[in-house]
Design an enzyme around this catalytic site. Structure first.
Site, PDB file in Angstrom:
ATOM      1  CG  HIS A 147      22.140 -17.206 -33.402  1.00  0.00           C
ATOM      2  ND1 HIS A 147      23.190 -17.682 -34.156  1.00  0.00           N
ATOM      3  CD2 HIS A 147      22.668 -16.858 -32.205  1.00  0.00           C
ATOM      4  CE1 HIS A 147      24.314 -17.616 -33.442  1.00  0.00           C
ATOM      5  NE2 HIS A 147      24.024 -17.117 -32.260  1.00  0.00           N
ATOM      6  CD  GLU A 192      21.875 -19.232 -37.065  1.00  0.00           C
ATOM      7  OE1 GLU A 192      21.407 -18.084 -37.167  1.00  0.00           O
ATOM      8  OE2 GLU A 192      22.869 -19.490 -36.333  1.00  0.00           O
ATOM      9  CB  CYS A 244      26.610 -15.012 -33.635  1.00  0.00           C
ATOM     10  SG  CYS A 244      26.936 -15.124 -31.870  1.00  0.00           S
TER      11      CYS A 244
END
Lengths: 754, 233
Positions: B202, B204, B85
């Site tokens: 994302h 994660e 990002c």
């Protein structure tokens, strides 16, 4: 008491000047009695801000005392920056809701953004890390270009601020009705988490300790914002734009990290946001709470612009500033922490022992007022309340002819699914980061948002609720309905309701018909919160929500938080599997008053809103929690606007990607309209595996809650079918889905026209 | 695997990355943007967020931070660098990756779950993904519209350096499945040497079932495997 000297250039205090400061002649007289002399111009400004409705709660305080505020799990009730409850395992949950209606009506983007900024600071100044945001919004009809401008500006403002700071938005609500055309409601709620022993308060402890200003320098923005928020909006309000502050979420993020580091350092004894009425309120409130005094040397306050007067500096509402009380001898250490975060810290004064709010400029004293006179001393009023006869007439309107309709149920059903108050709100929450911090386990779009706690595998659920139409038609019943709906939303995701923060949005309290609404609403809230054992730990009052004399619907927004004991109990509103059975808890009735149905089909806001039986609600809450804790349910969903048919549709359409159909048979001896679309309270829709249905029925019976099997979840290709005794509906899922998910995007694409 | 996670003022996914690296058995350490050295680490991750408020341009000011010299040096020696990002935006601004991330074509912040194809599974970041695997993970950005000139795009495609593409539920990369207007539906790219990757989604945030997806796990595990294997040699 040392008299302040007048400053060259200060205007003469005249009755007109007093009135411009929003103070009545008798209030001015009281100021003279407190001071035993005439106030200086600077002092007049200080009193004006501190005794404004926004800071002083002068027209609400007496009624608010009727709300229940205590429970064994309440650590901090009303009066601090935010409420705090014990959630076990040495953890505490901090939460509060606050309004930014007036600024948002004038400058929607910055108004909403700074609303989020303010509520975040209220949370982290208690020592908690913000973990979630919710927003509760009200606008006029989206067919109006001005309303679309306000709506898109507010949504972007809420989004950009929270996104940048990195706090997930987990829910809230938005409601559209002409009653909010020129005066939108923008309430933001924030939840924070901390270790119990990290709690710090906004108190100026320790005589001789230093007052330190942290964050951005003080400018001329937002001067008298608190007073502005305490007046009605008018044509002239557009010229109040300079009173709207401008937010900087990046600085806020630095302030957040730095504040938490400061609090954990042990070098400070108190911290508070410089919110409404800026340095004045933060210093006076911190002094007042500790019983000490505060002295501010105005020459030391860092400013952005030259030639600012003490009056301007004291009343500026420049954003992203905090007031910190630093233990003597530790200034350098806290400056080191702040320097790391690229923030400034300037000593601007100290804690004194004389109880005064004293401001000096060079060798001159420009203000010397007892702190307590500014805070506790604010005059409070109980006003005259009288119900408006116009509303009384609306309430008693006969709606029985609207209950019958021989056909065309599908058409009106689709209109309801596409109505702003029922359709999907994805257009909004796709502009909000909902997954940052990787703890969001139920994102926006469900009955309540849920954040899991990594610490103990529990979860926190939160919701905001209020149907302003119900409250308009019957303030006491409507407010009970708001509390009951909030609790139903929490139990539907598996959470035990724990506590409430409220945002009381009303018109001008000096008008008897408005004060009547306010009083009745507080009484209804008090009764419901007592019975549900959900004490009110704080909140916000926003009066004067009127434009050119027309008030908004009274809107006492309930922000409620609850605890889920284990994430394995998380329950969602969406159907999970074909073949599951669908059960309805609670009773259907033929009530239609205040419903979305009569608004959409007739353009009417009338009738007696649905009755709330608080005891039955409580039984319902307990029965659903019991079903969830026995792991019987596949889904649970509260019934609200649009009634049974719309709740079934919401559970069936889900997240759009994997919808289901339903096959429902209803035996009620009711006309199809109230049966399908009536908004009777105290109902929850659940689904479960076929072989669990007996246990579900038995659990309901054990709690004395009416419950029956009404149908089955079927594949989407089978369609959506509801059969009543005297009317049926049959629709295909795709048609429903299009109306439900495309309603707001379609309206917002019209943006460029009109 | 010792991973340096760089925190810039305004980073807000640094802690999420930290938890995620721990979850796959790595050893995360925060580095402050003012540090001038990374210390001895096996990989560097640039987290999401709004470094310096994304004022000027997303990621632009962060590239002036002292730590970025060390990151460039680390990448220059072949060390694995992952930017997610805002981290991807920084890598482009720092010229560690080609192209730029423009404002979403909707002009609105876009936060939702997207579907992704894995376009190249022979890199250190993707080797555990099967080629036909479709991934689901969140995006949350206002400036994720990948842009590069025709020549660069052609080169990226030719060299297999497009890592992920936005796809529809049927697996096709269509306009409808493109959430931000990115050229060729590009969601992530890698450098020529294969050690610096940037992506807008994302991973994660997709590492536990309770979060709705575990499709990001294999990315971190791939990197972990690669590092453990190279250490054994």
């Amino acid at each position: 008491m040392l008299s302040p000297q007048s400053r060259p250039g200060d205007p003469q205090i005249t009755p007109e000047l007093v009135s411009e400061h929003g103070l009545s002649p008798s209030e001015y007289q009281k100021i003279r009695e407190i001071l035993t002399r005439e106030p200086s111009f600077t002092e007049l400004g200080v009193f004006s801000a501190m005794w404004s409705e926004h800071c002083g709660y002068k027209n609400s305080k007496r009624m608010l005392k009727l709300l229940p505020t205590k429970a064994p799990w309440v650590i901090q009730g009303p009066g601090e920056n935010a409420g705090v409850i014990d959630i076990g395992d040495d953890l505490a949950l901090v939460f509060k809701i606050e309004s930014h209606n007036h600024p948002s009506a004038v400058e929607p983007y910055q108004g909403a953004a700074t609303g989020v900024g303010g509520i975040l600071r209220d949370i982290f100044t208690m020592g908690a890390r913000p973990i979630a945001i919710l927003d509760s919004l009200r606008f006029g009809d989206l067919n109006s270009g001005r309303v679309r401008f306000l709506f898109s500006g507010v949504v972007q403002g809420v989004g950009d601020y929270g996104n940048c700071v990195g706090i997930p938005n987990i829910g809230g609500e938005v409601f559209f009705d002409k009653g909010y055309e020129d005066n939108p409601i923008v309430n933001a709620m924030c939840l924070g988490l901390m270790k119990r022993d990290s709690l710090i308060k906004g108190e100026a402890e320790g005589v001789g300790n230093l007052l330190v200003a942290v964050g951005t320098a003080t400018g001329r923005d937002g001067i008298h914002g608190a007073t502005f928020a305490s007046e009605e909006l008018s044509e002239d309000s557009q010229s109040s734009r300079p009173q709207v502050q401008v937010g900087d979420p990046f600085t806020e993020k630095l302030l957040l990290e730095a504040s938490l580091e400061l609090i954990h350092s042990g070098y400070i004894t108190g911290i508070q946001d410089m919110g409404a009425a800026g340095i004045t309120s933060s210093a006076a409130e911190m002094g007042g709470r500790s019983g000490n005094g505060v002295e501010i040397n105005i020459d030391l306050v860092p400013v952005r612009e030259p030639n600012m007067t003490p009056y301007e500096i004291l009343l500026s509402e420049s954003q992203e500033r905090m007031l910190v009380v630093v233990k003597t001898g530790h200034l350098k250490k806290i400056q080191d922490i702040l320097t790391k975060w690229e923030l400034k810290a300037d000593e601007i004064g100290c804690v004194t022992d004389d109880g005064l709010f004293r401001v000096t400029e060079g060798s001159r004293t420009v203000a010397a007022i007892p702190c307590l006179a500014l805070t506790e001393g604010c005059p409070t009023y109980e006003r005259e309340g009288k119900e408006s006869s116009e509303i009384k007439n609306l309430r008693s309107k006969d709606l029985s002819h609207l209950k019958t309709r021989s056909s065309g149920y599908e058409e009106i059903f689709l209109d309801l699914l596409g109505s702003g108050n029922i359709c999907s709100k994805r257009w909004l929450y796709q502009q909000y980061d909902t997954t940052v911090r990787t703890n969001t386990v139920i994102p926006p779009g469900a009955d309540a948002g849920v954040i899991r706690l990594r610490e103990n595998n529990k979860a926190i659920a939160a919701t905001t609720d209020c149907n302003g139409r119900y409250v308009y038609l019957n303030p006491r019943m409507g407010t009970k309905a708001a509390v009951a709906e909030a609790a139903r939303n929490l139990v539907s995701v598996g959470a035990l309701p724990m506590a409430v923060t409220n945002n009381l949005n009303f018109g001008n309290p000096l008008k008897p018909e408005i004060y009547y609404q306010f009083r009745e609403a507080v009484l209804g809230m008090s009764e419901a919160c007592k019975l549900f054992e959900t004490p009110v730990t704080g909140g916000n009052v926003s009066f004067y929500n009127e434009t050119s004399g027309t008030p908004i619907y009274p809107t006492p927004v309930i922000g409620m938080v609850g605890i889920i004991d284990d994430t394995k109990y998380l329950t969602r509103p969406f159907f999970q599997e074909s073949g599951d059975v669908i059960l309805l808890l609670g009773n259907n009735t033929d009530e239609l008053g205040g419903s979305e149905y009569i608004y959409v089909s007739e353009g009417l806001v009338a009738g007696e809103p649905p009755a709330v039986d608080l005891l039955a609600e409580r039984q319902l809450q307990h029965s659903v929690l019991s079903m969830i804790n026995q792991e019987l349910l596949q889904s649970a969903h509260d019934l609200s606007e649009g009634g049974l048919a719309c709740a079934l549709a919401e559970s069936a359409l889900g997240n759009k990607t994997d919808p289901f159909g339903v096959d429902i048979i209803l035996q009620d001896r009711l006309e199809p309209i109230p049966l399908f679309f009536g908004e009777a309270q105290g109902r929850i829709l659940v689904s479960c595996a076929k072989n669990s249905s007996n246990q579900v029925l038995q659990t309901a019976k054990d709690h004395g809650v009416p419950c029956r099997l009404i149908g089955e979840v079927v594949p989407a290709s089978n369609g959506f079918r509801i059969a009543g005794r005297t009317g049926n509906m049959e629709l295909d899922i795709e048609t429903m889905s299009n109306r439900f998910f495309n309603a707001i995007p379609t309206l917002m694409d019209k943006r460029k026209e009109s | 695997m010792k991973v340096a996670i760089i925190t810039f003022p305004g980073s807000n996914c640094d802690y999420d990355l930290y938890k995620c690296v721990q979850l796959v058995g790595g050893d995360p350490e925060f580095r402050w943007h003012r540090d001038s050295s990374l210390g001895k680490v096996d990989a560097v991750m640039l987290p999401g967020g709004f470094s310096y408020g994304d004022y000027l341009r997303a990621g632009a000011i962060a590239t002036m931070s002292p730590i970025m010299e060390a990151v460039k040096e680390f990448a220059g020696h072949g060390g694995p660098v992952l930017g997610i990002c805002n981290g991807f935006q920084m890598l482009c601004e720092a010229n560690l990756l080609p192209g730029a991330l423009l404002r979403n074509n909707s002009l609105l912040f876009c936060s939702k779950e997207v579907a992704l194809s894995v376009e190249n599974n022979s890199t250190i970041f993707t080797e555990l993904y099967k080629p036909e695997r479709k991934l689901r993970m969140p995006i949350a950005h206002a400036e994720g519209n990948y842009y590069a000139n025709e020549e660069t795009l052609a080169q990226l495609e030719e060299e297999g350096r497009v890592m992920f593409r936005y796809i529809d539920p049927q697996g096709k990369s269509t306009d409808g499945s493109n959430p931000n207007g990115s050229a060729n539906n590009i969601a992530g790219i890698i450098n020529t040497r294969g050690n610096v990757m940037g992506m807008m989604p994302h991973p994660e945030r997709a590492v536990e079932n309770i979060l709705g997806s575990v499709d990001g796990l294999d990315l971190f595990k791939s990197l972990l495997n690669h590092i453990s294997a190279s250490k054994k040699v």
